[in-house]
Design a protein around this motif. Structure first.
Motif, PDB file in Angstrom:
ATOM      1  N   GLY A  17       0.110   1.790  -2.880  1.00 30.38           N
ATOM      2  CA  GLY A  17      -1.039   1.927  -1.995  1.00 30.38           C
ATOM      3  C   GLY A  17      -0.645   2.645  -0.724  1.00 30.38           C
ATOM      4  N   ASP A  18      -1.615   2.757   0.177  1.00 31.25           N
ATOM      5  CA  ASP A  18      -1.356   3.371   1.483  1.00 31.25           C
ATOM      6  C   ASP A  18      -0.623   2.334   2.336  1.00 31.25           C
ATOM      7  OD1 ASP A  18      -1.751   4.066   4.284  1.00 31.25           O
ATOM      8  OD2 ASP A  18      -3.049   5.645   3.506  1.00 31.25           O
ATOM      9  N   ALA A 214      12.707  14.353  -2.566  1.00 30.23           N
ATOM     10  CA  ALA A 214      13.276  14.106  -1.230  1.00 30.23           C
ATOM     11  C   ALA A 214      13.908  12.722  -1.147  1.00 30.23           C
ATOM     12  CB  ALA A 214      12.185  14.239  -0.179  1.00 30.23           C
ATOM     13  N   ALA A 215      14.575  12.303  -2.221  1.00 30.69           N
ATOM     14  CA  ALA A 215      15.134  10.942  -2.234  1.00 30.69           C
ATOM     15  C   ALA A 215      16.346  10.835  -1.310  1.00 30.69           C
ATOM     16  CB  ALA A 215      15.526  10.564  -3.650  1.00 30.69           C
ATOM     17  N   PHE A 216      16.520   9.657  -0.712  1.00 29.80           N
ATOM     18  CA  PHE A 216      17.726   9.345   0.054  1.00 29.80           C
ATOM     19  C   PHE A 216      18.922   9.317  -0.885  1.00 29.80           C
ATOM     20  CE2 PHE A 216      15.486   6.113   3.082  1.00 29.80           C
ATOM     21  CZ  PHE A 216      15.376   7.059   4.078  1.00 29.80           C
ATOM     22  N   MET A 240       8.423   4.453   0.273  1.00 34.04           N
ATOM     23  CA  MET A 240       9.671   4.215  -0.482  1.00 34.04           C
ATOM     24  C   MET A 240      10.009   5.284  -1.509  1.00 34.04           C
ATOM     25  SD  MET A 240       9.011   1.261  -3.265  1.00 34.04           S
ATOM     26  CE  MET A 240       7.501   1.181  -4.208  1.00 34.04           C
ATOM     27  N   GLY A 241       9.088   6.208  -1.823  1.00 35.89           N
ATOM     28  CA  GLY A 241       9.417   7.220  -2.826  1.00 35.89           C
ATOM     29  C   GLY A 241       9.866   6.556  -4.117  1.00 35.89           C
ATOM     30  N   ILE A 259       6.682   0.247  -0.309  1.00 42.66           N
ATOM     31  CA  ILE A 259       5.282   0.682  -0.469  1.00 42.66           C
ATOM     32  C   ILE A 259       5.292   2.178  -0.797  1.00 42.66           C
ATOM     33  CG2 ILE A 259       2.976   0.720   0.585  1.00 42.66           C
ATOM     34  CD1 ILE A 259       4.145  -1.219   2.750  1.00 42.66           C
ATOM     35  N   GLU A 260       4.493   2.566  -1.790  1.00 40.30           N
ATOM     36  CA  GLU A 260       4.422   3.976  -2.189  1.00 40.30           C
ATOM     37  C   GLU A 260       2.999   4.297  -2.638  1.00 40.30           C
ATOM     38  OE1 GLU A 260       6.387   6.824  -2.156  1.00 40.30           O
ATOM     39  OE2 GLU A 260       4.650   7.743  -3.122  1.00 40.30           O
ATOM     40  N   LEU A 261       2.494   5.425  -2.137  1.00 38.34           N
ATOM     41  CA  LEU A 261       1.123   5.845  -2.431  1.00 38.34           C
ATOM     42  C   LEU A 261       1.004   6.468  -3.816  1.00 38.34           C
ATOM     43  CD1 LEU A 261      -1.642   6.150  -1.048  1.00 38.34           C
ATOM     44  CD2 LEU A 261      -0.866   8.319  -0.110  1.00 38.34           C
ATOM     45  N   TYR A 265       5.646   8.086  -8.458  1.00 40.82           N
ATOM     46  CA  TYR A 265       6.841   7.643  -7.730  1.00 40.82           C
ATOM     47  C   TYR A 265       6.925   6.119  -7.716  1.00 40.82           C
ATOM     48  CZ  TYR A 265       7.050  12.475  -6.132  1.00 40.82           C
ATOM     49  OH  TYR A 265       7.111  13.835  -6.088  1.00 40.82           O
TER      50      TYR A 265
END
Ligand code: SAM
Length: 300
Positions: A17-18, A214-216, A240-241, A259-261, A265
């Motif tokens: 979600g957002d 663009a992952a860490f 969080m990707g 959390i990820e939109l 992902y």
């Protein structure tokens, strides 16, 4: 959508979600460390969208206010961000964001530099390869939890060459000539195996086996989790990707919220965190929460 993973005394909860909406459901003063990399302005538009640089500060402010609310007074917020070049100049939105963060109540405590040590050389007409990113540290209070010994590094080659021939100045405390109040006494490091790192982190980007553009590198959130949390503490990544921060938290036996939109992902993050839990030494044992509940007669 929400997924929970639990083993031993720690857990991970991942939301799709957002992040602004999800953050509003989290309690005040509940998180020990926020470590995150939000979408950079206008970059990677084709993969997960972007925000115009001129609107970046307005876009981020409501989230920054919610993050301040959910962080414990002893907690830390690490924000990975880098300003892009617009019309031949570095845009100032990161600098403006720092000022706005202070206006809404954050302290800008420190800045770390992530040097991408595996980036290859390159040149543009008026600049060279950009191979570092900012990690801005914000806090709620001046006194915050910090475990500096947890990130000590081997003395290595610096010690071999620098400590072999000590000058007279090296043997006494040498006060700063710029009046910073910091002094150094180089001789106190003789015979030691480990030293404290600086605020420049030399870490390679990880490009293999990654499904997010663009992952860490896993090493990056792991370093901050060791520095700013203890076992069992709660780590939050609101952007969080593919879930790298939550995987790092799980490996270090910290609880996490991610959390990820983006649905794709989010699915990746769930798979990655699930895998990290399966590799945990306590995987398959009843969680501490269920043991406690059972002993108190709370299970059905
Ligand atoms: C720079 S990436 C983070 C990568 C992450 N550090 C990793 O290791 O995989 C930013 C992520 O934020 C997500 N995102 C963008 N807007 C969001 C929002 N409002 N709420 C939650 N996630 C969002 C994007 O889909 C993207 O995956």
């Amino acid at each position: 959508m929400m997924m929970d993973f639990t083993t031993g005394s720690f857990s991970s909860t991942l939301y799709q979600g957002d992040c602004f909406d999800v953050l509003r459901t989290l309690p005040d003063n509940s998180v020990d460390l926020i470590v995150t990399s939000p979408p950079y302005a206008d970059q990677r538009k084709s993969t997960y969208g972007g925000i115009h640089p001129d609107h970046y500060v307005e876009w981020f402010t409501p989230t920054a206010v919610e993050l301040l609310r959910v962080l414990k007074p002893t907690g830390t917020f690490i924000l990975n961000i880098k300003e892009k070049v617009v019309n031949g100049e570095r845009h100032t939105y990161v600098l403006q964001l720092i000022l706005r963060m202070r206006e809404v109540g954050w302290l800008w405590t420190e800045e770390f530099m992530w040097h991408k040590k595996n980036s290859h050389p390159g040149k543009w007409p008026n600049r060279f390869r950009d191979n570092w990113e900012r990690l801005l540290q914000f806090n709620k209070e001046k006194q915050f939890a910090m475990y500096q010994d947890a990130v000590m590094v081997p003395m290595g080659k610096w010690a071999e060459s620098r400590l072999r021939n000590l000058s007279e100045t090296d043997k006494r405390r040498d006060n700063s000539r710029v009046g910073s109040g910091f002094g150094k006494n180089v001789s106190k490091w003789v015979g030691r195996d480990m030293a404290y790192p600086s605020n420049v982190l030399h870490m390679a980007t990880e490009t293999s086996n990654k499904n997010h553009s663009a992952a860490f590198p896993l090493e990056l959130p792991s370093w901050f989790i060791k520095l700013f949390t203890g076992a069992g503490d709660l780590v939050l990544d609101p952007f969080m990707g593919q879930g790298t921060s939550c995987v790092a938290a799980t490996q270090l036996q910290r609880s996490s919220i991610g959390i990820e939109l983006n649905e794709e992902y989010y699915g990746l993050a769930c798979a990655n965190v699930d895998n990290a839990f399966k590799q945990s030494p306590t995987y398959g044992q009843p969680s501490l929460f269920s043991v406690l509940n059972e002993s108190q007669g709370l299970t059905e």
